[in-house]
Design a protein around this motif. Sequence first.
Motif, PDB file in Angstrom:
ATOM      1  N   GLY A 169      53.572  27.262  29.877  1.00 25.87           N
ATOM      2  CA  GLY A 169      52.766  27.182  28.664  1.00 25.87           C
ATOM      3  C   GLY A 169      51.389  27.763  28.828  1.00 25.87           C
ATOM      4  O   GLY A 169      50.736  28.130  27.837  1.00 25.87           O
ATOM      5  N   THR A 170      50.922  27.871  30.071  1.00 28.03           N
ATOM      6  CA  THR A 170      49.620  28.473  30.352  1.00 28.03           C
ATOM      7  C   THR A 170      49.840  29.695  31.231  1.00 28.03           C
ATOM      8  O   THR A 170      50.199  29.561  32.404  1.00 28.03           O
ATOM      9  N   PRO A 171      49.649  30.895  30.681  1.00 27.70           N
ATOM     10  CA  PRO A 171      49.898  32.106  31.461  1.00 27.70           C
ATOM     11  C   PRO A 171      48.820  32.307  32.519  1.00 27.70           C
ATOM     12  O   PRO A 171      47.760  31.687  32.468  1.00 27.70           O
ATOM     13  N   PRO A 172      49.069  33.170  33.494  1.00 31.78           N
ATOM     14  CA  PRO A 172      48.046  33.465  34.489  1.00 31.78           C
ATOM     15  C   PRO A 172      46.843  34.154  33.857  1.00 31.78           C
ATOM     16  O   PRO A 172      46.966  34.777  32.805  1.00 31.78           O
ATOM     17  N   PRO A 173      45.672  34.035  34.509  1.00 30.67           N
ATOM     18  CA  PRO A 173      44.497  34.729  33.972  1.00 30.67           C
ATOM     19  C   PRO A 173      44.665  36.237  34.106  1.00 30.67           C
ATOM     20  O   PRO A 173      45.459  36.714  34.924  1.00 30.67           O
ATOM     21  N   SER A 174      43.914  36.969  33.296  1.00 31.07           N
ATOM     22  CA  SER A 174      43.913  38.437  33.364  1.00 31.07           C
ATOM     23  C   SER A 174      45.311  39.018  33.207  1.00 31.07           C
ATOM     24  O   SER A 174      45.670  40.000  33.865  1.00 31.07           O
ATOM     25  N   LEU A 175      46.089  38.411  32.312  1.00 31.95           N
ATOM     26  CA  LEU A 175      47.439  38.921  32.077  1.00 31.95           C
ATOM     27  C   LEU A 175      47.399  40.352  31.555  1.00 31.95           C
ATOM     28  O   LEU A 175      48.325  41.129  31.777  1.00 31.95           O
ATOM     29  N   ASP A 176      46.307  40.703  30.891  1.00 34.21           N
ATOM     30  CA  ASP A 176      46.168  42.048  30.364  1.00 34.21           C
ATOM     31  C   ASP A 176      46.132  43.092  31.485  1.00 34.21           C
ATOM     32  O   ASP A 176      46.548  44.234  31.298  1.00 34.21           O
ATOM     33  N   ARG A 177      45.665  42.692  32.670  1.00 28.89           N
ATOM     34  CA  ARG A 177      45.627  43.618  33.801  1.00 28.89           C
ATOM     35  C   ARG A 177      47.029  43.896  34.314  1.00 28.89           C
ATOM     36  O   ARG A 177      47.330  44.998  34.758  1.00 28.89           O
ATOM     37  N   ILE A 178      47.891  42.878  34.255  1.00 29.20           N
ATOM     38  CA  ILE A 178      49.288  43.103  34.614  1.00 29.20           C
ATOM     39  C   ILE A 178      49.949  43.993  33.555  1.00 29.20           C
ATOM     40  O   ILE A 178      50.707  44.909  33.881  1.00 29.20           O
ATOM     41  N   ALA A 179      49.626  43.736  32.289  1.00 29.90           N
ATOM     42  CA  ALA A 179      50.210  44.507  31.194  1.00 29.90           C
ATOM     43  C   ALA A 179      49.784  45.969  31.227  1.00 29.90           C
ATOM     44  O   ALA A 179      50.456  46.829  30.647  1.00 29.90           O
ATOM     45  N   ALA A 180      48.687  46.262  31.912  1.00 28.52           N
ATOM     46  CA  ALA A 180      48.218  47.648  31.996  1.00 28.52           C
ATOM     47  C   ALA A 180      49.112  48.507  32.877  1.00 28.52           C
ATOM     48  O   ALA A 180      49.112  49.740  32.753  1.00 28.52           O
ATOM     49  N   VAL A 181      49.891  47.865  33.746  1.00 28.44           N
ATOM     50  CA  VAL A 181      50.747  48.633  34.662  1.00 28.44           C
ATOM     51  C   VAL A 181      52.220  48.271  34.515  1.00 28.44           C
ATOM     52  O   VAL A 181      53.059  48.790  35.245  1.00 28.44           O
ATOM     53  N   ALA A 182      52.529  47.369  33.589  1.00 28.82           N
ATOM     54  CA  ALA A 182      53.925  46.928  33.442  1.00 28.82           C
ATOM     55  C   ALA A 182      54.183  46.491  32.016  1.00 28.82           C
ATOM     56  O   ALA A 182      53.260  46.192  31.248  1.00 28.82           O
TER      57      ALA A 182
ATOM     58  N   VAL B  88      38.187  26.759  43.586  1.00 29.71           N
ATOM     59  CA  VAL B  88      37.681  27.510  42.442  1.00 29.71           C
ATOM     60  C   VAL B  88      37.975  29.001  42.631  1.00 29.71           C
ATOM     61  O   VAL B  88      37.646  29.587  43.667  1.00 29.71           O
ATOM     62  N   GLY B  89      38.641  29.600  41.653  1.00 29.32           N
ATOM     63  CA  GLY B  89      38.977  31.018  41.720  1.00 29.32           C
ATOM     64  C   GLY B  89      40.340  31.317  42.311  1.00 29.32           C
ATOM     65  O   GLY B  89      40.746  32.490  42.384  1.00 29.32           O
ATOM     66  N   TRP B  90      41.089  30.269  42.679  1.00 28.84           N
ATOM     67  CA  TRP B  90      42.372  30.519  43.353  1.00 28.84           C
ATOM     68  C   TRP B  90      43.391  31.206  42.453  1.00 28.84           C
ATOM     69  O   TRP B  90      44.172  32.043  42.927  1.00 28.84           O
ATOM     70  N   THR B  91      43.364  30.920  41.158  1.00 28.07           N
ATOM     71  CA  THR B  91      44.340  31.562  40.278  1.00 28.07           C
ATOM     72  C   THR B  91      44.054  33.059  40.145  1.00 28.07           C
ATOM     73  O   THR B  91      44.982  33.865  40.053  1.00 28.07           O
ATOM     74  N   ASP B  92      42.780  33.426  40.157  1.00 30.15           N
ATOM     75  CA  ASP B  92      42.439  34.852  40.124  1.00 30.15           C
ATOM     76  C   ASP B  92      42.918  35.551  41.398  1.00 30.15           C
ATOM     77  O   ASP B  92      43.394  36.688  41.351  1.00 30.15           O
ATOM     78  N   GLU B  93      42.794  34.877  42.537  1.00 31.88           N
ATOM     79  CA  GLU B  93      43.260  35.459  43.795  1.00 31.88           C
ATOM     80  C   GLU B  93      44.768  35.665  43.776  1.00 31.88           C
ATOM     81  O   GLU B  93      45.280  36.662  44.293  1.00 31.88           O
ATOM     82  N   LEU B  94      45.489  34.705  43.185  1.00 30.76           N
ATOM     83  CA  LEU B  94      46.942  34.843  43.093  1.00 30.76           C
ATOM     84  C   LEU B  94      47.323  36.062  42.257  1.00 30.76           C
ATOM     85  O   LEU B  94      48.249  36.806  42.614  1.00 30.76           O
ATOM     86  N   VAL B  95      46.622  36.267  41.151  1.00 36.98           N
ATOM     87  CA  VAL B  95      46.912  37.425  40.299  1.00 36.98           C
ATOM     88  C   VAL B  95      46.564  38.722  41.021  1.00 36.98           C
ATOM     89  O   VAL B  95      47.311  39.708  40.952  1.00 36.98           O
ATOM     90  N   GLU B  96      45.426  38.749  41.731  1.00 38.13           N
ATOM     91  CA  GLU B  96      45.029  39.947  42.472  1.00 38.13           C
ATOM     92  C   GLU B  96      46.084  40.330  43.499  1.00 38.13           C
ATOM     93  O   GLU B  96      46.399  41.514  43.677  1.00 38.13           O
ATOM     94  N   LEU B  97      46.615  39.339  44.198  1.00 42.55           N
ATOM     95  CA  LEU B  97      47.650  39.618  45.191  1.00 42.55           C
ATOM     96  C   LEU B  97      48.897  40.184  44.530  1.00 42.55           C
ATOM     97  O   LEU B  97      49.488  41.164  45.010  1.00 42.55           O
TER      98      LEU B  97
END
Length: 325
Positions: free
Chosen positions: A14-27, A286-295
């Motif tokens: 129900g809660t998507p990862p942050p910066s989903l738009d960055r994933i959408a930019a390449v997929a 703090v910031g762990w979800t952003d790190e997960l998306v970056e990886l």
Amino acid sequence: MTHPAPTVAVLHAGTPPPSLDRIAAVADVREVTDDQLPDALPGTDVLFVWDFRSDAVARAWPATGGPRWVHAASAGVNHLLFPALVDSDTVLTNSRGVFDQPMAEYVLGTVLSFAKDLHTSVRLQDRKQWRHRETERIAGKSALVVGTGPIGRAIARQLTAAGMTVTGAGRRARTGDPDFGDVHRSDDLADHLDQIDYLVLAAPLTEQTTGLVDSTVLARCRPTARLINVGRGELVVTDDLITALREHRLAGAALDVFDTEPLPPDSPLWEMPDVLISPHMSGDTVGWTDELVELFLANLRDYADGAKLRNVVDKQRGYVSGSEH
């Protein structure tokens, strides 16, 4: 040559990862929840398991044509090691590296809490009671860390820096390890506990480690020893741990993971004064979800370019290839 954008299904609760738009930019991104997953998997190139506690992937896995790559937003992948995925050509990766230092700091924090009796001070403060006590030093104390992968190594370095003597337990015995010195076989764990002050569990959950800490192992612990579990709840036989604590054959336990999560309200562990409970959060800073998306993004770009993926899990062993446990 331009490659078509991969199709990525992002499984969340129900809660998507942050910066989903960055994933959408390449997929080509498809957001899905558990009930939508069966319809989304066929024809999907990549499954990003953001809701790492979900058990829907095994139920939704198609008979043919599953994703080429599954990535877990967690270090543990035991929930994804079901036969159909293990036997398939699908590549499985995890989020190794994001949690190492935060979890090492958590372990050091619980060691300090026990040694300085901070948990008792908080309880006494709540009751406005002034009760002087003597506390312990941690310098010179001993710790045995079960799990010699990146998380276990970060814990060993943190505890060593605090002045503790650290050894390890893993799949195979060895000497001269740069972080542990001596590493014992996990199967022989009970034989190496008579001089240990802190038994720290940071191993992945596998067939070999399930129920590793049982009544036999706990019986070999010193009555002054403490158990710290940041690995998986199923590494410990909970009833055996409760019995050891009740009978004062163990001085305390810091538990961040449990075989049933959330921990049921009627669990005796809630009421035990020398038990520290946290809700599976030892690596969540703090910031762990952003790190997960970056990886994931870094891996996704490599995938799109046909390059080698990082953090590839050995599906037979249950952890990343090339790392000892």
